[in-house]
Scaffold this active site. Structure first.
Site, short mmCIF file in Angstrom:
data_model
loop_
_atom_site.label_atom_id
_atom_site.label_comp_id
_atom_site.label_asym_id
_atom_site.label_seq_id
_atom_site.Cartn_x
_atom_site.Cartn_y
_atom_site.Cartn_z
N ASP A 95 0.82 -1.21 0.00
CA ASP A 95 0.00 0.00 0.00
C ASP A 95 0.86 1.27 0.00
O ASP A 95 2.06 1.23 0.28
CB ASP A 95 -0.89 0.04 1.25
CG ASP A 95 -2.06 -0.92 1.16
OD1 ASP A 95 -2.11 -1.73 0.23
OD2 ASP A 95 -2.93 -0.85 2.05
N HIS A 121 -5.76 9.09 0.78
CA HIS A 121 -5.80 8.23 1.97
C HIS A 121 -6.70 8.76 3.08
O HIS A 121 -6.35 8.72 4.26
CB HIS A 121 -4.39 7.99 2.51
CG HIS A 121 -4.23 6.65 3.17
ND1 HIS A 121 -4.48 6.44 4.51
CD2 HIS A 121 -3.84 5.44 2.69
CE1 HIS A 121 -4.25 5.18 4.82
NE2 HIS A 121 -3.87 4.54 3.72
N HIS A 160 3.67 -2.18 3.15
CA HIS A 160 3.66 -0.81 2.64
C HIS A 160 5.00 -0.48 2.00
O HIS A 160 6.01 -1.12 2.30
CB HIS A 160 3.36 0.18 3.77
CG HIS A 160 2.01 0.00 4.38
ND1 HIS A 160 1.73 -1.04 5.25
CD2 HIS A 160 0.86 0.71 4.25
CE1 HIS A 160 0.47 -0.95 5.63
NE2 HIS A 160 -0.08 0.09 5.04
#
Length: 201
Positions: free
Chosen positions: A29, A82, A173
């Site tokens: 991510d 986000h 991530h």
């Protein structure tokens, strides 16, 4: 409580026909980030493909987006910047998700099939919007907790190896601490007999 099986939310091995035993999906991510190039180098060295979920605000022109696709990886949506979608109206969720998808499709020249809601937070409005846009919500089963482990990156490997099972979707991530452990993580997972696959395109 959501009816996972009937909402078409992709979370585990029950959502695809496995061609190989002990398969997992590796996802990243919050990119494209400054560590994307060395991350791709590591994945290429190990012949591993991954699914990247990207934010529109991070789509800088100097990120090697074409290389991601050329090397067999996939790209999914992860919102404009986000925000927690559940705090937005249905209209605002639609605008956010649709614009993120449009940005990515313009960049890649391909249809974006999967979307991961920020923080894994979604509601009925999110699911309706994704259905309207013909995009599949894609969550995870095993989190490395890499965002919390800047000072203890080896724990990321422990978190994943000790909780992964056949069919797991792994959440990581694009972070420096994640980059530091990728060689070890891939080695340990392969030693356990796992192979890395992608969902259908």
């Amino acid at each position: 409580m959501y009816d996972w099986e009937h909402k078409e939310i992709w979370t585990n091995k029950h959502k695809w026909d496995k061609q190989r035993s002990k398969s997992i999906i590796l996802t990243f991510d919050d990119g494209p980030s400054s560590v994307l190039v060395p991350l791709l180098d590591i994945l290429k060295k190990h012949d591993v493909q991954a699914l990247f979920f990207w934010q529109s605000r991070l789509l800088h022109k100097n990120r090697p987006c074409k290389r991601v696709l050329e090397e067999g990886h996939m790209i999914g949506g992860h919102s404009l910047r986000h925000r927690d979608l559940t705090r937005l109206s249905r209209y605002d969720q639609h605008q956010d998700i649709q614009n993120n998808i449009k940005h990515l499709e313009s960049l890649t020249g391909q249809k974006i099939k999967y979307f991961r809601p920020p923080f894994g937070q979604f509601n009925e409005d999110t699911l309706h919007v994704l259905k309207e846009l013909d995009v599949v919500p894609f969550l995870w089963e095993v989190a490395g907790l890499d965002w919390e482990l800047k000072n203890n990156p080896n724990q990321i490997v422990h978190n994943i190896v000790n909780h992964a099972e056949d069919g797991s979707v792994i959440l990581l991530h694009e972070l420096k601490q994640t980059l530091m452990i990728m060689d070890d993580l891939i080695y340990e997972l392969k030693k356990e007999g796992y192979q890395f696959i992608l969902p259908p395109k």
